[in-house]
Design a protein around this motif. Structure first.
Motif, mmCIF file in Angstrom:
data_model
loop_
_atom_site.group_PDB
_atom_site.id
_atom_site.type_symbol
_atom_site.label_atom_id
_atom_site.label_comp_id
_atom_site.label_asym_id
_atom_site.label_seq_id
_atom_site.Cartn_x
_atom_site.Cartn_y
_atom_site.Cartn_z
ATOM 1 N N HIS A 21 34.156 -13.512 39.392
ATOM 2 C CA HIS A 21 33.977 -14.448 40.509
ATOM 3 C C HIS A 21 33.239 -13.768 41.667
ATOM 4 C CE1 HIS A 21 34.910 -17.948 42.975
ATOM 5 N NE2 HIS A 21 35.306 -17.114 43.917
ATOM 6 N N SER B 48 30.167 -15.976 41.933
ATOM 7 C CA SER B 48 30.497 -17.231 42.628
ATOM 8 C C SER B 48 31.296 -17.065 43.919
ATOM 9 C CB SER B 48 31.310 -18.122 41.684
ATOM 10 O OG SER B 48 30.652 -18.319 40.479
ATOM 11 N N ARG C 208 29.581 -19.497 49.120
ATOM 12 C CA ARG C 208 29.036 -20.840 48.999
ATOM 13 C C ARG C 208 27.973 -21.021 50.061
ATOM 14 N NH1 ARG C 208 30.096 -25.670 51.367
ATOM 15 N NH2 ARG C 208 31.880 -24.819 52.475
ATOM 16 N N THR D 161 26.530 -27.212 50.916
ATOM 17 C CA THR D 161 26.190 -27.508 49.520
ATOM 18 C C THR D 161 27.353 -27.113 48.621
ATOM 19 O OG1 THR D 161 25.267 -25.344 48.950
ATOM 20 C CG2 THR D 161 23.768 -26.897 50.011
ATOM 21 N N THR D 162 27.196 -27.380 47.346
ATOM 22 C CA THR D 162 28.170 -26.906 46.366
ATOM 23 C C THR D 162 27.638 -25.678 45.636
ATOM 24 O OG1 THR D 162 27.271 -28.393 44.701
ATOM 25 C CG2 THR D 162 29.128 -29.215 46.005
ATOM 26 N N TRP D 163 26.490 -25.158 46.036
ATOM 27 C CA TRP D 163 25.888 -23.983 45.395
ATOM 28 C C TRP D 163 26.698 -22.751 45.720
ATOM 29 C CZ3 TRP D 163 20.132 -24.772 47.078
ATOM 30 C CH2 TRP D 163 19.622 -25.904 46.451
ATOM 31 N N ARG D 164 27.011 -22.003 44.674
ATOM 32 C CA ARG D 164 27.779 -20.776 44.837
ATOM 33 C C ARG D 164 26.966 -19.607 44.292
ATOM 34 N NH1 ARG D 164 32.548 -21.913 46.821
ATOM 35 N NH2 ARG D 164 33.321 -19.816 46.514
#
Length: 163
Positions: free
Chosen positions: A27, A31, A34, A38-41
């Motif tokens: 993770h 990820s 963020r 946005t939801t982009w990680r």
């Protein structure tokens, strides 16, 4: 130590702290952060990839350790091959300037590998230790390292003879 008279229950992914460690590191690499709004990680992997030439090496090394840990804790040989393909693809394409950085943001090889291992556990295909495959991988890596050393030595002598 005597062998138990009944088989021990197969551990689940969430019961093994070492596998949870793999998930946390994965993770962090893929990820952790963020993009606001946005939801982009993304994680440290694409950030390290911004460092020219050597940026992908720490990520590749950590990914290798994660794969070895997964192998030692139940990943089958075919699953490990899929994981290695994910990491090698990430490393190769990730080494291309600009395109590789974009690819690193999207591909997330370590997160993919953890999802593969989770599915492996949920399907009940846990196999225990993969020491034989680890030994084979180490022998292949040592052979590759020896080949690189020999190739470098031969190239050095060839270049020295030309000058």
């Amino acid at each position: 130590m005597p062998t138990p008279a009944f088989p021990l229950p197969t551990p689940t992914f969430d019961q093994d702290n070492r596998l949870l460690w793999v998930e946390r590191i994965s993770h962090l690499l893929d990820s952790q952060f963020r993009v606001p709004g946005t939801t982009w990680r993304f994680g440290l992997d694409p950030i390290m990839g911004l460092i020219p030439v050597v940026g992908g090496l720490p990520s590749l090394a950590i990914s290798g350790v994660l794969i070895l840990t997964m192998l030692r804790h139940g990943a089958s040989g075919s699953l490990v091959v899929r994981m290695v393909v994910n990491v090698v693809l990430d490393a190769l394409i990730g080494s291309i300037p600009v395109v590789g950085n974009i690819f690193d943001f999207a591909y997330k090889a370590n997160d993919r590998n953890v999802r593969l291992l989770r599915a492996h556990y949920q399907e009940g295909r846990y196999q225990g230790s993969g020491r034989g495959l680890i030994g084979l991988i180490l022998v292949v890596l040592l052979a590759l390292a020896a080949g690189l050393v020999w190739g470098g030595w031969a190239l050095w002598h060839w270049a020295a003879a030309r000058w």
